[in-house]
Motif scaffolding. Structure first.
Motif, short mmCIF file in Angstrom:
data_model
loop_
_atom_site.label_atom_id
_atom_site.label_comp_id
_atom_site.label_asym_id
_atom_site.label_seq_id
_atom_site.Cartn_x
_atom_site.Cartn_y
_atom_site.Cartn_z
N GLN A 1 0.86 -1.18 0.00
CA GLN A 1 0.00 0.00 0.00
C GLN A 1 0.89 1.23 0.00
O GLN A 1 1.76 1.37 0.85
CB GLN A 1 -0.93 -0.01 1.23
N GLY A 2 0.68 2.09 -0.94
CA GLY A 2 1.48 3.32 -1.02
C GLY A 2 1.34 3.95 -2.38
O GLY A 2 0.60 3.45 -3.24
N VAL A 3 2.06 5.04 -2.60
CA VAL A 3 1.96 5.73 -3.89
C VAL A 3 2.43 4.79 -4.99
O VAL A 3 3.49 4.16 -4.86
CB VAL A 3 2.81 7.02 -3.88
N GLY A 4 1.64 4.67 -6.04
CA GLY A 4 1.99 3.71 -7.08
C GLY A 4 1.59 4.18 -8.46
O GLY A 4 1.00 5.25 -8.62
N GLN A 5 1.94 3.35 -9.43
CA GLN A 5 1.63 3.67 -10.82
C GLN A 5 0.20 3.29 -11.14
O GLN A 5 -0.27 2.23 -10.72
CB GLN A 5 2.52 2.83 -11.73
N VAL A 6 -0.45 4.12 -11.92
CA VAL A 6 -1.77 3.74 -12.40
C VAL A 6 -1.75 3.71 -13.92
O VAL A 6 -0.97 4.41 -14.55
CB VAL A 6 -2.89 4.70 -11.90
N SER A 7 -2.61 2.89 -14.46
CA SER A 7 -2.69 2.82 -15.93
C SER A 7 -3.43 4.05 -16.44
O SER A 7 -4.11 4.75 -15.68
CB SER A 7 -3.44 1.56 -16.35
N ARG A 8 -3.33 4.26 -17.73
CA ARG A 8 -4.05 5.40 -18.32
C ARG A 8 -5.56 5.26 -18.11
O ARG A 8 -6.26 6.22 -17.82
CB ARG A 8 -3.72 5.52 -19.80
N ALA A 9 -6.04 4.03 -18.27
CA ALA A 9 -7.48 3.80 -18.12
C ALA A 9 -7.93 4.11 -16.69
O ALA A 9 -8.96 4.74 -16.47
CB ALA A 9 -7.81 2.36 -18.47
N GLU A 10 -7.11 3.68 -15.73
CA GLU A 10 -7.46 3.95 -14.33
C GLU A 10 -7.43 5.45 -14.03
O GLU A 10 -8.29 5.98 -13.33
CB GLU A 10 -6.48 3.23 -13.41
N ALA A 11 -6.41 6.14 -14.57
CA ALA A 11 -6.31 7.58 -14.35
C ALA A 11 -7.53 8.30 -14.92
O ALA A 11 -8.09 9.20 -14.30
CB ALA A 11 -5.02 8.11 -14.97
N ARG A 12 -7.95 7.86 -16.10
CA ARG A 12 -9.15 8.46 -16.71
C ARG A 12 -10.36 8.19 -15.83
O ARG A 12 -11.17 9.06 -15.58
CB ARG A 12 -9.39 7.85 -18.09
N TRP A 13 -10.44 6.97 -15.34
CA TRP A 13 -11.57 6.56 -14.52
C TRP A 13 -11.67 7.46 -13.27
O TRP A 13 -12.73 7.87 -12.84
CB TRP A 13 -11.37 5.11 -14.09
N LEU A 14 -10.50 7.74 -12.71
CA LEU A 14 -10.45 8.56 -11.49
C LEU A 14 -10.35 10.05 -11.81
O LEU A 14 -10.29 10.86 -10.89
CB LEU A 14 -9.24 8.15 -10.64
N GLN A 15 -10.31 10.39 -13.08
CA GLN A 15 -10.12 11.78 -13.51
C GLN A 15 -8.89 12.37 -12.84
O GLN A 15 -8.91 13.45 -12.25
CB GLN A 15 -11.37 12.60 -13.21
#
Ligand SMILES: C=C(O[C@@H]1C=C(C(=O)O)C=C[C@H]1O)C(=O)O
Length: 220
Positions: A82-96
């Motif tokens: 648990q901690g700061v991590g990489q997100v995929s482009r799709a996830e970033a879009r999902w979370l705006q």
């Protein structure tokens, strides 16, 4: 608004624990390769999941509770990281959150020490999040206990992904965005062979094949 502090960079909470799954897991690889997962809205998969799978993929209540009822045992949460991590482009879009930082939590939901579900949950850190304190204090408590006991938490549409999209052997996956005071939290859950085997669910790719899990386990 100032950024919330999160001093850990993908800190492994349980660094002393070893994971010995069906496939060996390189956690950083697991995190980085997440972008390969293709989420689809439910109608696009409507005819795909056979037998009992449909119920598992569409149930909107707490998965921890549903698993515990099905297994007739309590579920344990093994925190992988648990901690700061990489997100995929799709996830970033999902979370705006295309430019923001995100805290990533990876867990296994286990029955008798066997991982039944791999879950990846994402909490944006780009602005103060009303669930941040609870998130940081979760430890081995299931996220579902917080989300389903807090008035005002809502759940968005469920999306699904087909089997075999993770670096570990995974079956169907499901994901949805929760919202609390307009702050999003993305929860992705992937069912694993041990669950299908114990609950008698059909093999997602070949209904005549049993989902026999390997005898390797999550070791602590
Ligand atoms: C969201 C829930 O919580 C479960 C527990 C999680 C955790 O502790 O990280 C993550 C995903 C879930 O499957 C739930 O019970 O529905």
């Amino acid at each position: 608004m100032s950024e919330l502090p999160d001093t850990t960079a993908l800190t492994s909470i349980n660094a002393h624990r070893s994971i010995d799954l069906h496939d060996s897991v390189d956690h950083h690889a697991l995190n980085a390769s997440w972008g390969d997962c293709r989420w689809q809205p439910h109608p696009q998969l409507v005819d795909a999941p056979a037998g009992g799978w449909r119920d598992w993929l569409t149930a909107r209540g707490s998965l921890t509770r549903k698993l515990s009822q099905a297994a007739q045992q309590s579920i344990t949460v093994q925190v992988l990281s648990q901690g700061v991590g990489q997100v995929s482009r799709a996830e970033a879009r999902w979370l705006q959150q295309s430019h923001g930082r995100v805290s990533v939590r990876h867990v296994m939901l286990c029955v008798n020490g066997e991982p039944w579900v791999f879950a990846r949950s994402l909490l944006p850190l780009s602005q103060p999040h009303p669930l941040y304190r609870a998130w940081q204090g979760l430890g081995r408590q299931a996220l579902g206990h917080v989300l389903f006991n807090l008035p005002g938490v809502t759940r968005g549409a469920l999306y699904h992904c087909r089997p075999a999209q993770l670096p570990i052997t995974s079956l169907w996956g499901r994901a949805s965005c929760f919202s609390y005071h307009d702050a999003p939290l993305l929860v992705c859950e992937h069912f694993l062979p041990a669950m299908a085997w114990h609950l008698g669910l059909p093999h997602p790719l070949n209904a005549n094949t049993e989902c026999r899990p390997s005898n390797r386990r999550l070791t602590i």
